[in-house]
Design a protein around this motif. Sequence first.
Motif, short mmCIF file in Angstrom:
data_model
loop_
_atom_site.label_atom_id
_atom_site.label_comp_id
_atom_site.label_asym_id
_atom_site.label_seq_id
_atom_site.Cartn_x
_atom_site.Cartn_y
_atom_site.Cartn_z
N VAL A 9 44.49 11.78 -21.94
CA VAL A 9 44.98 12.94 -22.67
C VAL A 9 46.49 12.87 -22.80
N LEU A 10 47.00 13.44 -23.90
CA LEU A 10 48.43 13.44 -24.20
C LEU A 10 48.83 14.79 -24.78
N GLY A 11 50.13 15.08 -24.69
CA GLY A 11 50.68 16.21 -25.43
C GLY A 11 50.69 17.51 -24.66
N TYR A 12 51.21 18.54 -25.35
CA TYR A 12 51.35 19.86 -24.75
C TYR A 12 50.93 20.91 -25.78
N PRO A 13 49.77 21.52 -25.59
CA PRO A 13 48.80 21.28 -24.52
C PRO A 13 48.10 19.94 -24.68
N ALA A 14 47.73 19.35 -23.57
CA ALA A 14 47.14 18.01 -23.60
C ALA A 14 45.76 18.03 -24.25
N THR A 15 45.54 17.01 -25.07
CA THR A 15 44.22 16.84 -25.68
C THR A 15 43.92 15.35 -25.70
N SER A 31 37.44 11.48 -12.24
CA SER A 31 37.79 10.12 -11.83
C SER A 31 38.10 9.21 -13.02
N GLY A 32 39.14 8.39 -12.85
CA GLY A 32 39.49 7.39 -13.86
C GLY A 32 40.23 7.93 -15.05
N ALA A 33 40.53 9.22 -15.08
CA ALA A 33 41.24 9.80 -16.22
C ALA A 33 42.73 9.48 -16.13
N THR A 34 43.41 9.54 -17.30
CA THR A 34 44.84 9.31 -17.39
C THR A 34 45.50 10.46 -18.13
N VAL A 35 46.59 10.96 -17.56
CA VAL A 35 47.37 12.02 -18.20
C VAL A 35 48.72 11.41 -18.61
N GLY A 36 49.01 11.42 -19.90
CA GLY A 36 50.24 10.81 -20.40
C GLY A 36 51.48 11.56 -19.95
N GLY A 37 52.60 10.83 -19.89
CA GLY A 37 53.87 11.41 -19.46
C GLY A 37 54.26 12.61 -20.30
N GLY A 38 54.78 13.65 -19.65
CA GLY A 38 55.25 14.84 -20.35
C GLY A 38 54.16 15.78 -20.83
N SER A 39 52.93 15.48 -20.49
CA SER A 39 51.81 16.31 -20.98
C SER A 39 51.65 17.57 -20.12
N GLY A 40 51.06 18.59 -20.73
CA GLY A 40 50.71 19.81 -20.01
C GLY A 40 49.22 20.02 -20.08
#
Length: 329
Positions: free
Chosen positions: A306-312, A286-295
């Motif tokens: 989290v951001l990036g590919y792989p997301a961290t 809950s409440g987490a955010t995944v940045g655009g284009g992330s895996g």
Amino acid sequence: MYSFTAQQINELLNGELLGNTTIEITGVEEIRNASSTDLTFIGNKKYAKFWADSKASVAIISDTIVLEPGDNRAFVKVKNADLAMAKLLEAFKPPMPVFDTDIHPTAIIHTTAVIGKGVQIGAHCYVGKNVVLGDGVVLYHNVSVFDDTIIGPQTVAWSGTVIRERSQIGAQCIFHMNVSIGADGFGYCPSDDGSGLVKIPHIGNVVIGNAVEIGANSCIDRAKFNSTIIGDGCKIDNLVQIGHNSVMGRSCVMAGHSGLAGSVTLGDGVMIGGSASINDHITVESGATVGGGSGVLNNVKAGQTVLGYPATDAREMMKQWVALRRLVK
């Protein structure tokens, strides 16, 4: 044509009126393209510099911005310009398309279907066996609702939407053009003799809560068993894929071209940016955010970005990007 004075707009928004104008407002426009009869918005300081050259007579402005309206111009100062904009756009919203008759004669409705009060069904719709349409449901032209589906009151399905058998839809949902609900999930395994792939049957269904909005050309696949679940208040953009057996909590947001593989679990209030992809059997709390284009290949903790590919973790990923730029130099 809609027409409002600055005073009427201020009363509607319960704001603070600064300045005044005799010009009545008949439309809403971006600050650089507005005419004298348009209202515009200044929700961020970066747009304040455009006010002097704008032709708009009235602007909704955040109370954190210090600016003078000028002669024969007015500001309606509010705490949250985005929320005020949503309320005002509702007042300017054109009427919905009109049905000449509540149920078009070309619609095919099974004799066992239960149709609530005030239901409207457009041309060439199909309503299957044992379907239940709650009061005030609207099916625009060319919508198909297959057997044993239940749709709650005031839900609207726009043209081209297909709702497969056994789906359960809540109240006050909006499905835009060509939404697919309840298609088979994507599941295959190699055959014993190696000659090809064996399709895995998906015998579950899709359960969608109340006040869910799904954008055009998005797909919600049915579960292999049990249910694919979309929680109350979720907002899904165009061209989004939600795989079989995924579960979304309440008030999640998914932007365009994002996707969930099979058996993904989202907590409440999760936000997923455009073109992001979540691997199968991942939990995003809950409440987490995944940045655009992330895996996303690993579970995401509550409140984490989290951001990036792989997301961290976003802060760690930013440090990596800075380090990479330094290497190039």
